[in-house]
Design a protein around this motif. Structure first.
Motif, mmCIF file in Angstrom:
data_model
loop_
_atom_site.group_PDB
_atom_site.id
_atom_site.type_symbol
_atom_site.label_atom_id
_atom_site.label_comp_id
_atom_site.label_asym_id
_atom_site.label_seq_id
_atom_site.Cartn_x
_atom_site.Cartn_y
_atom_site.Cartn_z
ATOM 1 N N ALA A 35 102.090 68.075 107.030
ATOM 2 C CA ALA A 35 103.456 68.576 107.165
ATOM 3 C C ALA A 35 103.448 70.035 107.601
ATOM 4 O O ALA A 35 102.641 70.829 107.133
ATOM 5 N N SER A 36 104.365 70.373 108.490
ATOM 6 C CA SER A 36 104.529 71.767 108.898
ATOM 7 C C SER A 36 105.539 72.445 107.977
ATOM 8 O O SER A 36 106.342 71.788 107.308
ATOM 9 N N ARG A 37 105.511 73.756 107.955
ATOM 10 C CA ARG A 37 106.485 74.487 107.152
ATOM 11 C C ARG A 37 107.899 74.249 107.678
ATOM 12 O O ARG A 37 108.845 74.122 106.903
ATOM 13 N N ASP A 38 108.047 74.167 109.002
ATOM 14 C CA ASP A 38 109.365 73.885 109.581
ATOM 15 C C ASP A 38 109.925 72.568 109.047
ATOM 16 O O ASP A 38 111.105 72.470 108.709
ATOM 17 N N PHE A 39 109.064 71.550 108.988
ATOM 18 C CA PHE A 39 109.489 70.251 108.464
ATOM 19 C C PHE A 39 109.929 70.381 107.009
ATOM 20 O O PHE A 39 110.986 69.885 106.620
ATOM 21 N N LEU A 40 109.121 71.061 106.194
ATOM 22 C CA LEU A 40 109.439 71.196 104.771
ATOM 23 C C LEU A 40 110.715 72.006 104.557
ATOM 24 O O LEU A 40 111.539 71.663 103.716
ATOM 25 N N GLU A 41 110.887 73.079 105.330
ATOM 26 C CA GLU A 41 112.112 73.875 105.215
ATOM 27 C C GLU A 41 113.335 73.038 105.570
ATOM 28 O O GLU A 41 114.373 73.131 104.913
ATOM 29 N N TYR A 42 113.214 72.222 106.602
ATOM 30 C CA TYR A 42 114.346 71.386 107.008
ATOM 31 C C TYR A 42 114.661 70.337 105.944
ATOM 32 O O TYR A 42 115.828 70.114 105.605
ATOM 33 N N VAL A 43 113.639 69.688 105.419
ATOM 34 C CA VAL A 43 113.847 68.636 104.425
ATOM 35 C C VAL A 43 114.446 69.210 103.148
ATOM 36 O O VAL A 43 115.396 68.647 102.585
ATOM 37 N N TRP A 44 113.918 70.324 102.688
ATOM 38 C CA TRP A 44 114.382 70.902 101.432
ATOM 39 C C TRP A 44 115.660 71.708 101.598
ATOM 40 O O TRP A 44 116.382 71.924 100.633
ATOM 41 N N LYS A 45 115.927 72.230 102.788
ATOM 42 C CA LYS A 45 117.132 73.023 103.070
ATOM 43 C C LYS A 45 117.288 74.191 102.091
ATOM 44 O O LYS A 45 118.362 74.452 101.574
ATOM 45 N N PHE A 46 116.173 74.872 101.831
ATOM 46 C CA PHE A 46 116.158 76.015 100.917
ATOM 47 C C PHE A 46 115.890 77.303 101.685
ATOM 48 O O PHE A 46 115.510 77.288 102.847
ATOM 49 N N GLU A 47 116.049 78.405 100.989
ATOM 50 C CA GLU A 47 115.636 79.701 101.510
ATOM 51 C C GLU A 47 114.119 79.821 101.410
ATOM 52 O O GLU A 47 113.469 79.044 100.717
ATOM 53 N N ASP A 48 113.532 80.822 102.087
ATOM 54 C CA ASP A 48 112.078 80.992 102.110
ATOM 55 C C ASP A 48 111.466 81.081 100.715
ATOM 56 O O ASP A 48 110.417 80.510 100.454
ATOM 57 N N GLU A 49 112.116 81.819 99.811
ATOM 58 C CA GLU A 49 111.562 82.006 98.469
ATOM 59 C C GLU A 49 111.461 80.675 97.725
ATOM 60 O O GLU A 49 110.492 80.420 97.017
ATOM 61 N N GLU A 50 112.465 79.836 97.893
ATOM 62 C CA GLU A 50 112.452 78.544 97.212
ATOM 63 C C GLU A 50 111.422 77.604 97.828
ATOM 64 O O GLU A 50 110.772 76.835 97.116
ATOM 65 N N VAL A 51 111.256 77.673 99.148
ATOM 66 C CA VAL A 51 110.224 76.866 99.804
ATOM 67 C C VAL A 51 108.853 77.306 99.305
ATOM 68 O O VAL A 51 107.999 76.472 98.993
ATOM 69 N N ASP A 52 108.634 78.615 99.201
ATOM 70 C CA ASP A 52 107.369 79.128 98.675
ATOM 71 C C ASP A 52 107.127 78.622 97.254
ATOM 72 O O ASP A 52 105.998 78.269 96.897
ATOM 73 N N PHE A 53 108.185 78.580 96.442
ATOM 74 C CA PHE A 53 108.056 78.077 95.072
ATOM 75 C C PHE A 53 107.601 76.616 95.082
ATOM 76 O O PHE A 53 106.679 76.240 94.357
ATOM 77 N N PHE A 54 108.250 75.771 95.889
ATOM 78 C CA PHE A 54 107.881 74.357 95.935
ATOM 79 C C PHE A 54 106.482 74.151 96.499
ATOM 80 O O PHE A 54 105.751 73.276 96.038
ATOM 81 N N LEU A 55 106.099 74.947 97.496
ATOM 82 C CA LEU A 55 104.731 74.855 98.026
ATOM 83 C C LEU A 55 103.721 75.216 96.942
ATOM 84 O O LEU A 55 102.692 74.555 96.787
ATOM 85 N N ASP A 56 104.015 76.260 96.177
ATOM 86 C CA ASP A 56 103.122 76.670 95.084
ATOM 87 C C ASP A 56 103.075 75.590 93.997
ATOM 88 O O ASP A 56 101.996 75.246 93.505
ATOM 89 N N LEU A 57 104.226 75.046 93.643
ATOM 90 C CA LEU A 57 104.282 73.984 92.634
ATOM 91 C C LEU A 57 103.476 72.768 93.074
ATOM 92 O O LEU A 57 102.659 72.239 92.308
ATOM 93 N N MET A 58 103.663 72.342 94.318
ATOM 94 C CA MET A 58 102.925 71.180 94.807
ATOM 95 C C MET A 58 101.432 71.474 94.881
ATOM 96 O O MET A 58 100.606 70.598 94.616
ATOM 97 N N GLY A 59 101.067 72.693 95.239
ATOM 98 C CA GLY A 59 99.659 73.071 95.282
ATOM 99 C C GLY A 59 99.019 73.065 93.902
ATOM 100 O O GLY A 59 97.902 72.575 93.721
ATOM 101 N N ARG A 60 99.729 73.604 92.916
ATOM 102 C CA ARG A 60 99.192 73.663 91.551
ATOM 103 C C ARG A 60 99.082 72.291 90.897
ATOM 104 O O ARG A 60 98.273 72.081 89.993
ATOM 105 N N THR A 61 99.903 71.358 91.335
ATOM 106 C CA THR A 61 99.868 70.006 90.774
ATOM 107 C C THR A 61 99.080 69.034 91.656
ATOM 108 O O THR A 61 99.156 67.817 91.461
#
Length: 111
Positions: A35-61
């Protein structure tokens, strides 16, 4: 997270991604698990900070890892990887490996 980790054939409106210009990203995500970041940003429809949070959460889990083997920044989502795939030798550039988990498992922390 359920907007990314899902069955793309059932839960994704492909026409919506075509209109957004993300049809290649959609195909790569559900065909190759990348997945690209563009894809994830579009799917989640969040601001950059929230996308970073979800990327970190998914990485840690262990639901996502950075894919450092391409020019573009991509993320591998292991649960979207296919069981069966074909390799076209003409298109392979660089090194490639196949990891088979059918007979064993890797220890925690590998992904």
């Amino acid at each position: 997270l359920g907007k990314v980790i899902c069955d793309g054939n059932l839960h994704i409106n492909k026409e919506e991604f075509e209109l957004a210009g993300l049809e290649e990203d959609l195909a790569r995500t559900f065909d190759k698990g990348l997945a690209s970041r563009d894809f994830l940003e579009y799917v989640w429809k969040f601001e950059d900070e929230e996308v970073d949070f979800f990327l970190d959460l998914m990485g840690r889990t262990l639901l996502l890892s950075e894919w450092n083997f391409s020019e573009n920044k991509l993320y591998v989502i292991p649960c979207l990887l296919k069981d069966v795939f074909t390799v076209e030798k003409e298109k392979i550039r660089g090194l490639q490996c196949v990891i088979d988990f059918s007979n064993s498992f890797l220890p925690n922390g590998v992904f």
